[in-house]
Design an enzyme around this catalytic site. Structure first.
Site, PDB file in Angstrom:
ATOM      1  N   ASP A   5      -4.819  -9.166  13.219  1.00 39.38           N
ATOM      2  CA  ASP A   5      -4.857  -7.737  13.569  1.00 39.38           C
ATOM      3  C   ASP A   5      -3.882  -7.532  14.731  1.00 39.38           C
ATOM      4  OD1 ASP A   5      -5.489  -5.224  14.767  1.00 39.38           O
ATOM      5  OD2 ASP A   5      -7.385  -5.239  13.664  1.00 39.38           O
ATOM      6  N   ILE A   6      -2.757  -6.882  14.427  1.00 41.61           N
ATOM      7  CA  ILE A   6      -1.669  -6.763  15.413  1.00 41.61           C
ATOM      8  C   ILE A   6      -2.122  -5.923  16.603  1.00 41.61           C
ATOM      9  CG2 ILE A   6       0.721  -6.010  15.757  1.00 41.61           C
ATOM     10  CD1 ILE A   6       1.042  -6.345  12.648  1.00 41.61           C
ATOM     11  N   PHE A  12      -3.905   3.873  14.934  1.00 44.09           N
ATOM     12  CA  PHE A  12      -4.069   4.923  13.930  1.00 44.09           C
ATOM     13  C   PHE A  12      -5.189   4.517  12.988  1.00 44.09           C
ATOM     14  CE2 PHE A  12      -1.065   8.456  13.600  1.00 44.09           C
ATOM     15  CZ  PHE A  12      -0.318   8.209  14.745  1.00 44.09           C
ATOM     16  N   LYS A  35       7.951 -17.748 -10.123  1.00 47.09           N
ATOM     17  CA  LYS A  35       7.289 -16.620 -10.782  1.00 47.09           C
ATOM     18  C   LYS A  35       6.112 -17.138 -11.642  1.00 47.09           C
ATOM     19  CE  LYS A  35       8.020 -12.805 -13.879  1.00 47.09           C
ATOM     20  NZ  LYS A  35       8.834 -12.207 -14.909  1.00 47.09           N
ATOM     21  N   LYS A  84     -14.115   2.417  15.738  1.00 48.25           N
ATOM     22  CA  LYS A  84     -12.913   1.590  15.545  1.00 48.25           C
ATOM     23  C   LYS A  84     -12.108   1.472  16.840  1.00 48.25           C
ATOM     24  CE  LYS A  84     -10.839   1.515  11.577  1.00 48.25           C
ATOM     25  NZ  LYS A  84     -10.036   1.839  10.394  1.00 48.25           N
ATOM     26  N   ASN A 136       0.851  -1.197   0.000  1.00 45.48           N
ATOM     27  CA  ASN A 136       0.000   0.000   0.000  1.00 45.48           C
ATOM     28  C   ASN A 136       0.882   1.241   0.000  1.00 45.48           C
ATOM     29  OD1 ASN A 136       0.479   0.881   2.858  1.00 45.48           O
ATOM     30  ND2 ASN A 136      -0.327  -1.165   3.229  1.00 45.48           N
TER      31      ASN A 136
HETATM   32  O1  C5P Z   1      -8.709  -1.647  10.914  1.00 41.78           O
HETATM   33  P1  C5P Z   1      -7.709  -0.642  10.439  1.00 41.78           P
HETATM   34  O2  C5P Z   1      -6.691  -1.232   9.534  1.00 41.78           O
HETATM   35  O3  C5P Z   1      -8.307   0.598   9.870  1.00 41.78           O
HETATM   36  O4  C5P Z   1      -6.983  -0.173  11.776  1.00 41.78           O
HETATM   37  C1  C5P Z   1      -5.859   0.638  11.778  1.00 41.78           C
HETATM   38  C2  C5P Z   1      -5.066   0.421  13.012  1.00 41.78           C
HETATM   39  O5  C5P Z   1      -4.922  -0.973  13.309  1.00 41.78           O
HETATM   40  C3  C5P Z   1      -3.647   0.923  12.868  1.00 41.78           C
HETATM   41  O6  C5P Z   1      -3.187   1.299  14.139  1.00 41.78           O
HETATM   42  C4  C5P Z   1      -2.915  -0.310  12.343  1.00 41.78           C
HETATM   43  O7  C5P Z   1      -1.529  -0.251  12.608  1.00 41.78           O
HETATM   44  C5  C5P Z   1      -3.591  -1.407  13.111  1.00 41.78           C
HETATM   45  N1  C5P Z   1      -3.657  -2.708  12.399  1.00 41.78           N
HETATM   46  C6  C5P Z   1      -2.914  -3.767  12.844  1.00 41.78           C
HETATM   47  N2  C5P Z   1      -2.981  -4.973  12.215  1.00 41.78           N
HETATM   48  C7  C5P Z   1      -3.804  -5.157  11.158  1.00 41.78           C
HETATM   49  C8  C5P Z   1      -4.578  -4.084  10.691  1.00 41.78           C
HETATM   50  C9  C5P Z   1      -4.481  -2.860  11.323  1.00 41.78           C
HETATM   51  O8  C5P Z   1      -2.156  -3.602  13.808  1.00 41.78           O
HETATM   52  N3  C5P Z   1      -3.864  -6.335  10.578  1.00 41.78           N
END
Ligand code: C5P
Length: 404
Positions: free
Chosen positions: A310-311, A327, A291, A341, A212
């Site tokens: 989701d970290i 964020f 490839k 959120k 991205n």
């Molecule tokens: O759900 P969204 O991607 O909009 O959330 C954004 C926040 O969640 C940011 O702080 C991003 O670093 C964290 N995030 C994460 N792991 C993911 C997706 C988002 O830590 N897989």
């Protein structure tokens, strides 16, 4: 780059003999651009490497090289020059000069100025690796630290003599950051901050992948601001083209899964976690080992996606989570989605980027979502904003004795 700490500061910039003198031209430019006044003092040896004329032009002030300079009315340059200073910075600091400082010698203007100072002293060593490793130099550096002198660097890498090792002077930008850091209020002293920054890269095959537009600038600015506020900072970065902020420990990763694993490995030590990375929500189930080739029949490849962890939510779910900050970058309706959120991710603070997506830009405007409501911060460049956010985060931290 940090600027606020240096605006209005008066620095004596002492130069001693070494090829790294060329870096001081750029350092002087950075310091004056940040609003500091710079009084250059050079040893005789330093003038062999770069001329006082150059340093005068860059600093906008006459350069002093001699104890017997008739321009100082009372003929006491060694007293007068340091009395106005907020700090003396010796850069480059040669082996010889470190030895003189460690022994309190005062046989030229710069060394006398240092002995007669009533302000902090910072030294930025620059020398060949053998000179740096020499036990006498190491003894002197230990003594300087014990005397309360700040030693910035040295760096490691290729040297002017053709050898490789420890001893080269920090680059001008890193020296500048280290000086700014010295003047920053230490509101995160003793705290450990773990951050994620940048995009992730999810491979499709060995050469292609999904990523991205995150530049990592906001995360790196926050890492820099946290370090300058006195925190021990661990930055886990996706693929970005940015320099590591001075004093920050950086770990590079590619994929969301790697970022997740790196965070989980280190989070137990953190007091604060800031998830700034734009983590890919999905990855290809099985990336191709080879490839992917165009076929004669021109059939299009198809991919099956699976969800990435989701970290931020994983950190917030820990039994004893650090103070976790998220964020949010939305392409619309942030004010509606921000609080939703934050609550869903179960974090005490979520920072939303207002307005259009700001990937790669230097400016940003944010809104803070927390249980008590939302607060807007004024638009600013990302480094100024990062400093303001660190103040906001520090203000919300639980008492250190209650953190775990
Ligand atoms: O759900 P969204 O991607 O909009 O959330 C954004 C926040 O969640 C940011 O702080 C991003 O670093 C964290 N995030 C994460 N792991 C993911 C997706 C988002 O830590 N897989």
């Amino acid at each position: 780059m940090a600027t606020a700490e240096l605006a209005g500061k008066h620095l004596v910039l002492g130069m001693t003999g070494g090829i790294a003198c060329y870096k001081i031209a750029e350092l002087t430019r950075l310091l004056t651009k940040a609003g500091a006044t710079v009084q250059v003092v050079m040893t005789e040896a330093a003038t062999q490497f770069i001329t006082p004329v150059t340093m005068q032009a860059l600093s906008g002030r006459p350069v002093y090289t001699s104890q017997w300079d008739a321009r100082v009315p009372n003929n006491m340059a060694h007293i007068d020059l340091s009395r106005e200073a907020d700090a003396i910075v010796i850069a480059p600091a040669s082996t010889d000069f470190l030895a003189k400082l460690a022994h309190g010698m005062a046989d030229d203007l710069l060394s006398t100025l240092c002995v007669a100072r009533d302000c902090p002293l910072l030294v930025v060593p620059a020398m060949n690796r053998q000179m740096w490793q020499n036990p006498a130099t190491q003894r002197n550096v230990t003594q300087l630290r014990a005397d309360g002198i700040e030693v910035l660097g040295p760096d490691s890498g290729p040297q002017a003599c053709g050898e490789v090792g420890d001893g080269r002077m920090l680059e001008a930008a890193a020296t500048y950051e280290a000086i700014a850091s010295f003047f920053s209020p230490k509101i995160l002293s003793g705290r450990r901050v773990l951050l994620t920054a940048g995009p992730t890269f999810e491979p499709l095959d060995p050469v292609r992948g999904i990523t991205n537009r995150s530049s990592g600038k906001m995360g790196f600015a926050l890492a820099r601001a946290a370090q300058q506020a006195g925190a021990e900072v661990h930055l886990i970065a996706g693929p970005v083209a940015l320099e590591t902020p001075w004093g920050v420990f950086r770990q590079d990763v590619q994929t969301a899964q790697q970022m997740h694993d790196a965070v989980m490995h280190s989070v137990a030590d953190a007091d604060i976690f800031i998830g700034v990375a734009a983590v890919a929500d999905w990855r290809v189930d099985h990336a191709s080992e080879h490839k992917i080739k165009k076929t004669a029949e021109r059939t299009l490849p198809t991919f099956t996606f699976v969800e990435n962890p989701d970290i931020l939510a994983s950190v917030a779910r820990l039994p004893h989570p650090p103070f976790a900050v998220g964020f949010a970058a939305e392409s619309g309706d942030l004010e509606v989605h921000g609080e939703e959120k934050r609550a869903r991710k179960n974090v005490p603070l979520l920072i939303g980027n207002l307005g259009p997506l700001t990937f790669g830009l230097d400016d940003n405007e944010v809104i803070l979502f927390e249980a008590g409501g939302a607060t807007k911060l004024p638009r600013a460049d990302k480094q100024t904003l990062a400093r303001a956010l660190i103040v906001e985060i520090a203000r919300r931290l639980p008492d250190p004795s209650l953190i775990r």
